[in-house]
Design a protein around this motif. Sequence first.
Motif, PDB file in Angstrom:
ATOM      1  N   ALA A  39       0.836  -1.202   0.000  1.00 30.89           N
ATOM      2  CA  ALA A  39       0.000   0.000   0.000  1.00 30.89           C
ATOM      3  C   ALA A  39       0.873   1.256   0.000  1.00 30.89           C
ATOM      4  N   HIS A  40       1.973   1.233   0.737  1.00 29.68           N
ATOM      5  CA  HIS A  40       2.887   2.369   0.739  1.00 29.68           C
ATOM      6  C   HIS A  40       3.545   2.533  -0.637  1.00 29.68           C
ATOM      7  N   ARG A  41       3.839   1.429  -1.283  1.00 29.27           N
ATOM      8  CA  ARG A  41       4.413   1.482  -2.635  1.00 29.27           C
ATOM      9  C   ARG A  41       3.438   2.132  -3.601  1.00 29.27           C
ATOM     10  N   VAL A  42       2.159   1.790  -3.482  1.00 24.53           N
ATOM     11  CA  VAL A  42       1.133   2.409  -4.334  1.00 24.53           C
ATOM     12  C   VAL A  42       1.077   3.917  -4.061  1.00 24.53           C
ATOM     13  N   ASN A  43       1.079   4.291  -2.793  1.00 27.36           N
ATOM     14  CA  ASN A  43       1.041   5.717  -2.454  1.00 27.36           C
ATOM     15  C   ASN A  43       2.249   6.456  -3.013  1.00 27.36           C
ATOM     16  N   ALA A  44       3.432   5.854  -2.912  1.00 29.61           N
ATOM     17  CA  ALA A  44       4.637   6.487  -3.449  1.00 29.61           C
ATOM     18  C   ALA A  44       4.552   6.616  -4.966  1.00 29.61           C
ATOM     19  N   ALA A  45       4.008   5.596  -5.623  1.00 30.35           N
ATOM     20  CA  ALA A  45       3.872   5.645  -7.076  1.00 30.35           C
ATOM     21  C   ALA A  45       2.881   6.720  -7.507  1.00 30.35           C
ATOM     22  N   VAL A  46       1.802   6.869  -6.757  1.00 25.00           N
ATOM     23  CA  VAL A  46       0.824   7.922  -7.052  1.00 25.00           C
ATOM     24  C   VAL A  46       1.476   9.292  -6.896  1.00 25.00           C
ATOM     25  N   THR A  47       2.234   9.457  -5.836  1.00 22.83           N
ATOM     26  CA  THR A  47       2.918  10.731  -5.598  1.00 22.83           C
ATOM     27  C   THR A  47       3.886  11.056  -6.728  1.00 22.83           C
ATOM     28  N   ALA A  48       4.675  10.072  -7.148  1.00 26.26           N
ATOM     29  CA  ALA A  48       5.619  10.291  -8.252  1.00 26.26           C
ATOM     30  C   ALA A  48       4.885  10.636  -9.538  1.00 26.26           C
ATOM     31  N   ARG A  49       3.839   9.902  -9.846  1.00 26.27           N
ATOM     32  CA  ARG A  49       3.072  10.157 -11.058  1.00 26.27           C
ATOM     33  C   ARG A  49       2.453  11.551 -11.036  1.00 26.27           C
ATOM     34  N   ASP A  50       1.844  11.920  -9.903  1.00 28.48           N
ATOM     35  CA  ASP A  50       1.196  13.225  -9.809  1.00 28.48           C
ATOM     36  C   ASP A  50       2.210  14.366  -9.866  1.00 28.48           C
ATOM     37  N   GLY A  51       3.369  14.174  -9.251  1.00 25.44           N
ATOM     38  CA  GLY A  51       4.403  15.210  -9.312  1.00 25.44           C
ATOM     39  C   GLY A  51       4.882  15.426 -10.734  1.00 25.44           C
ATOM     40  N   ARG A  52       5.090  14.346 -11.463  1.00 21.13           N
ATOM     41  CA  ARG A  52       5.536  14.465 -12.853  1.00 21.13           C
ATOM     42  C   ARG A  52       4.443  15.050 -13.729  1.00 21.13           C
ATOM     43  N   ALA A  53       3.206  14.724 -13.434  1.00 19.37           N
ATOM     44  CA  ALA A  53       2.090  15.312 -14.179  1.00 19.37           C
ATOM     45  C   ALA A  53       2.044  16.819 -13.960  1.00 19.37           C
ATOM     46  N   MET A  54       2.319  17.256 -12.729  1.00 24.06           N
ATOM     47  CA  MET A  54       2.330  18.692 -12.454  1.00 24.06           C
ATOM     48  C   MET A  54       3.438  19.390 -13.240  1.00 24.06           C
ATOM     49  N   VAL A  55       4.603  18.751 -13.367  1.00 23.11           N
ATOM     50  CA  VAL A  55       5.690  19.346 -14.143  1.00 23.11           C
ATOM     51  C   VAL A  55       5.284  19.468 -15.608  1.00 23.11           C
ATOM     52  N   VAL A  56       4.676  18.428 -16.160  1.00 24.39           N
ATOM     53  CA  VAL A  56       4.237  18.478 -17.563  1.00 24.39           C
ATOM     54  C   VAL A  56       3.204  19.585 -17.752  1.00 24.39           C
ATOM     55  N   ARG A  57       2.241  19.688 -16.833  1.00 24.71           N
ATOM     56  CA  ARG A  57       1.251  20.773 -16.928  1.00 24.71           C
ATOM     57  C   ARG A  57       1.918  22.131 -16.876  1.00 24.71           C
ATOM     58  N   TRP A  58       2.901  22.303 -15.993  1.00 26.89           N
ATOM     59  CA  TRP A  58       3.609  23.573 -15.872  1.00 26.89           C
ATOM     60  C   TRP A  58       4.361  23.880 -17.160  1.00 26.89           C
ATOM     61  N   LEU A  59       5.004  22.864 -17.733  1.00 25.98           N
ATOM     62  CA  LEU A  59       5.736  23.072 -18.977  1.00 25.98           C
ATOM     63  C   LEU A  59       4.814  23.476 -20.118  1.00 25.98           C
ATOM     64  N   LEU A  60       3.580  22.989 -20.101  1.00 26.46           N
ATOM     65  CA  LEU A  60       2.638  23.293 -21.172  1.00 26.46           C
ATOM     66  C   LEU A  60       1.975  24.658 -21.026  1.00 26.46           C
ATOM     67  N   ASP A  61       2.019  25.243 -19.840  1.00 25.87           N
ATOM     68  CA  ASP A  61       1.334  26.507 -19.582  1.00 25.87           C
ATOM     69  C   ASP A  61       2.305  27.675 -19.709  1.00 25.87           C
ATOM     70  N   PRO A  62       2.204  28.455 -20.792  1.00 28.12           N
ATOM     71  CA  PRO A  62       3.149  29.565 -20.968  1.00 28.12           C
ATOM     72  C   PRO A  62       2.981  30.669 -19.921  1.00 28.12           C
ATOM     73  N   ASP A  63       1.827  30.730 -19.277  1.00 20.76           N
ATOM     74  CA  ASP A  63       1.582  31.762 -18.271  1.00 20.76           C
ATOM     75  C   ASP A  63       1.713  31.245 -16.843  1.00 20.76           C
ATOM     76  N   ALA A  64       2.300  30.080 -16.677  1.00 19.91           N
ATOM     77  CA  ALA A  64       2.432  29.485 -15.345  1.00 19.91           C
ATOM     78  C   ALA A  64       3.320  30.355 -14.464  1.00 19.91           C
ATOM     79  N   PRO A  65       3.028  30.353 -13.171  1.00 26.65           N
ATOM     80  CA  PRO A  65       3.874  31.115 -12.241  1.00 26.65           C
ATOM     81  C   PRO A  65       5.332  30.679 -12.372  1.00 26.65           C
ATOM     82  N   GLY A  66       6.206  31.662 -12.388  1.00 23.13           N
ATOM     83  CA  GLY A  66       7.631  31.371 -12.456  1.00 23.13           C
ATOM     84  C   GLY A  66       8.207  31.339 -13.847  1.00 23.13           C
ATOM     85  N   LYS A  67       7.378  31.446 -14.877  1.00 24.04           N
ATOM     86  CA  LYS A  67       7.901  31.387 -16.229  1.00 24.04           C
ATOM     87  C   LYS A  67       8.321  32.745 -16.766  1.00 24.04           C
TER      88      LYS A  67
END
Length: 159
Positions: A87-115
């Motif tokens: 169960a902890h492995r699943v939680n860690a995998a979800v966290t990794a997947r969601d973190g990487r998804a956030m990076v992809v979303r940020w990369l796709l948004d030209p108006d994202a904070p920090g750009k």
Amino acid sequence: MSDGISDDAQDVVGVLTERIEARFAMDMDQLKAAVAAAPTANPDATDVVKWHGLLAEAQSALDRAEDDLLAALETQPSEVDPTMGLAHRVNAAVTARDGRAMVVRWLLDPDAPGKKDLAAEQLARLRPRTGPAVPTSAPHRPASTTAPASAWRSGRPVR
């Protein structure tokens, strides 16, 4: 997750893949091939392809962890403790997947904070350079101002 991405595993990668394809006007296989052929031509595309690959890897790890957890839960009559590691492995995998998804979303948004501020400049400095940062040849000097090498080594002025 927000931004129209549900927690359904396939939706996260699928929605972001669709956004990438729409942004670059080509499907992922074409975009990957274009980046592989000319990785420095479009740094944004190169970053998105890299992080999309990491996201896909994280999704695969999550799928395997969930499958292992379900299989373990099906074999356990009532005791859950041995499956907590899974169960902890699943939680860690979800966290990794969601973190990487956030990076992809940020990369796709030209108006994202920090750009458009100091953080964007720092990120640009982290990207690999396409040429030398400084001139690689000695500056041209007129013949009348050159000093013999021996004068430089001894520290004495040239007469």
